[in-house]
Write a protein that holds these residues in place. Structure first.
Motif, PDB file in Angstrom:
ATOM      1  N   THR A 170    -127.299 -51.623  31.822  1.00  0.00           N
ATOM      2  CA  THR A 170    -125.854 -51.684  31.628  1.00  0.00           C
ATOM      3  C   THR A 170    -125.467 -51.251  30.230  1.00  0.00           C
ATOM      4  N   VAL A 171    -124.272 -50.685  30.145  1.00  0.00           N
ATOM      5  CA  VAL A 171    -123.631 -50.433  28.869  1.00  0.00           C
ATOM      6  C   VAL A 171    -122.409 -51.337  28.812  1.00  0.00           C
ATOM      7  N   THR A 172    -122.264 -52.081  27.740  1.00  0.00           N
ATOM      8  CA  THR A 172    -121.119 -52.960  27.569  1.00  0.00           C
ATOM      9  C   THR A 172    -120.085 -52.269  26.698  1.00  0.00           C
ATOM     10  N   ILE A 188    -126.813 -49.016  24.364  1.00  0.00           N
ATOM     11  CA  ILE A 188    -127.169 -47.611  24.540  1.00  0.00           C
ATOM     12  C   ILE A 188    -128.259 -47.274  23.522  1.00  0.00           C
ATOM     13  N   ASN A 189    -129.265 -46.567  23.975  1.00  0.00           N
ATOM     14  CA  ASN A 189    -130.361 -46.181  23.085  1.00  0.00           C
ATOM     15  C   ASN A 189    -130.515 -44.673  22.983  1.00  0.00           C
ATOM     16  N   GLU A 190    -129.498 -43.954  23.497  1.00  0.00           N
ATOM     17  CA  GLU A 190    -129.465 -42.505  23.367  1.00  0.00           C
ATOM     18  C   GLU A 190    -128.010 -42.061  23.435  1.00  0.00           C
ATOM     19  N   ASN A 191    -127.747 -40.823  23.051  1.00  0.00           N
ATOM     20  CA  ASN A 191    -126.384 -40.309  23.081  1.00  0.00           C
ATOM     21  C   ASN A 191    -125.855 -40.280  24.516  1.00  0.00           C
ATOM     22  N   VAL A 229    -125.550 -43.362  19.199  1.00  0.00           N
ATOM     23  CA  VAL A 229    -125.878 -44.785  19.090  1.00  0.00           C
ATOM     24  C   VAL A 229    -125.171 -45.370  17.867  1.00  0.00           C
ATOM     25  N   GLY A 230    -124.418 -46.455  18.085  1.00  0.00           N
ATOM     26  CA  GLY A 230    -123.710 -47.119  16.997  1.00  0.00           C
ATOM     27  C   GLY A 230    -122.307 -46.622  16.752  1.00  0.00           C
ATOM     28  N   ASN A 241    -121.552 -40.031  31.159  1.00  0.00           N
ATOM     29  CA  ASN A 241    -122.477 -39.020  31.681  1.00  0.00           C
ATOM     30  C   ASN A 241    -122.015 -38.457  33.020  1.00  0.00           C
ATOM     31  N   ASN A 242    -120.686 -38.488  33.227  1.00  0.00           N
ATOM     32  CA  ASN A 242    -120.023 -37.859  34.376  1.00  0.00           C
ATOM     33  C   ASN A 242    -120.425 -38.442  35.724  1.00  0.00           C
TER      34      ASN A 242
END
Length: 473
Positions: free
Chosen positions: A404-406, A421-424, A444-445, A463-464
């Protein structure tokens, strides 16, 4: 209440959604005055809630009499107990939109009068007793049979501009705004290319960073005019010129009722869509300066007299759906066609409501704060304004295996933050009509700045292929 959005990133794992959806109609105004004709939604008083604005068009056999523009303030729960008469002197309103023309944080009301040949807007003021009064401000007092009006930043200077066609003068013109409520008539978008321009919409169709114009001619073609914005000129108004697409979107129309830009087939690219008197709702897969392929969504065998259409995500699946309303005595319903990914909408329509009110125009917004899209409608025969609650319930989401992305805060005034998230990631933001209003790669960040967006509900896609909603207030 501030909330965090959990967006499930789908890679090789599927996510099964089963939706149950029904609709409940509530009355806003039982007596609008004769023949309510236009309806729009927006935050009129800057309290973060979506209000309703209605205008009448009392034709009266060609002799104008009493018309109104009214707004109804929402308390955030879908109660519209405060009714304000904005104008009782304007006549035959055929264009209505909302935008913050003086940048005070609240939506202003912009309207055209066919009979009075004027384009105006209304500024609000609060009196000592807490009531509201409105002042009419002229943009163009000799526009000559104006039709629809749309608002957006044509010259990329950060201020709201207006675009409106003139039916009588066979021209479509844009007006540059200075952010303080002053407008200047600029060069024509089109002039005399064909007869009777009346319907208009704007979007960045060719994806070059500026807004293009879609014009529907009442008895003729549908054309796209490309904004040739030149950002190197220090005078923003002088940098805009227009070039017509070499191929028409559609030709040979008789009695168009509406045209719009929208991503109808949910492929990430803008399409064009039309509605006409004879019952056709049709979308066009159009290439820039290239072919235009039309596909019928609805015809007279489904709804004989379609009068309005909206493209929006009604079931929160991240795909635009098509809503159509009818003003005829035989059908007199609001229906919707479920959207599909990279494909035309479903050919099977679903009923929203059928109440015999001749529902001439519709608008969409979240009126009760539950994050799904509701509907506002005018009953031309019943002289009413109603809103239809979308009671959407997600019954089952299998997300145990999904990262999940919050996204937070929600609602937000300025930025969205991203956790886990750990990548663009590539982020796209769409308004309730399916128009892309923002696109950015988030590292990230990093945060996403949404402060420039108007107040309302937006869909955010990552990511569409995954989506959720947030509220900008």
């Amino acid at each position: 209440m501030k909330q965090k959005l959990l967006v499930f990133l789908i890679f090789a794992v599927s996510c099964n959604l089963n939706y149950a959806q029904d609709w409940v109609l509530s009355n806003v105004d039982p007596d609008t005055g004769d023949e309510p004709y236009e309806i729009e939604t927006g935050d009129i008083n800057g309290d973060g809630y979506m209000d309703i604005v209605m205008a009448t068009y009392n034709y009266n056999s060609g002799t104008p009499i009493q018309d109104y523009i009214k707004c109804y303030l929402n308390d955030g729960n879908g109660n519209f107990s405060t009714e304000i008469t904005v104008s009782s002197t304007i006549q035959w309103v055929d264009g209505l939109t909302l935008a913050d023309v003086n940048e005070d944080g609240a939506m202003d009301i912009i309207a055209t009068s066919v009979n009075q040949n004027k384009l105006v807007y209304y500024l609000s003021a609060t009196t000592m007793d807490g009531s509201y009064s409105y002042t009419e401000v002229a943009v163009d007092s000799a526009i000559g049979g104006p039709g629809q009006v749309v608002a957006g930043d044509i010259n990329n200077d950060g201020h709201i501009d207006l675009v409106a066609p003139s039916y009588n003068n066979n021209r479509t013109q844009w007006y540059s705004g200075d952010g303080s409520g002053n407008f200047t008539a600029e060069s024509d978008v089109e002039n005399g290319t064909t007869n009777y321009p009346y319907y208009v919409d704007i979007a960045d169709f060719d994806a070059d960073g500026d807004l293009d114009v879609l014009v529907g001619f009442f008895a003729g073609n549908i054309e796209i005019y490309y904004n040739q914005y030149d950002g190197t000129d220090p005078d923003p108004s002088s940098t805009v010129s227009w070039i017509k697409d070499t191929e028409s979107v559609d030709t040979g129309n008789a009695y168009l009722f509406a045209v719009a830009f929208a991503d109808v087939n949910n492929d990430g690219n803008m399409d064009a869509v039309k509605l006409d008197y004879y019952g056709d709702v049709e979308w066009f897969n159009k290439a820039v300066n290239g072919t235009s392929t039309g596909t019928i969504i609805s015809n007279s065998t489904i709804i004989s007299n379609p009068s309005a259409m909206i493209i929006a995500d009604m079931d929160e699946d991240g795909l635009n759906d098509v809503i159509v309303t009818d003003y005829g005595n035989a059908d007199d319903a609001i229906i919707w066609f479920k959207g599909a990914a990279n494909a035309s909408p479903s050919t099977t329509n679903q009923l929203i409501i059928d109440n015999g009110n001749q529902m001439l125009d519709v608008a969409v917004a979240d009126f009760d704060g539950d994050s799904d899209i509701d509907i506002a409608v005018v009953g031309n025969q019943s002289d009413t304004v109603d809103w239809i609650e979308n009671r959407l319930n997600a019954l089952g989401i299998n997300n145990s295996d999904l990262p999940t992305v919050t996204i937070y805060p929600n609602p937000t005034k300025d930025v969205l933050n991203f956790e886990n998230i750990n990548e663009n990631i590539d982020v796209s933001v769409f308004d309730v009509l399916g128009k892309q209003v923002l696109e950015q790669t988030i590292n990230v960040g990093e945060t996403l700045n949404v402060s420039q967006l108007s107040n309302g509900i937006y869909t955010i896609k990552i990511n569409n292929n995954t989506s959720s909603k947030f509220v900008k207030e």
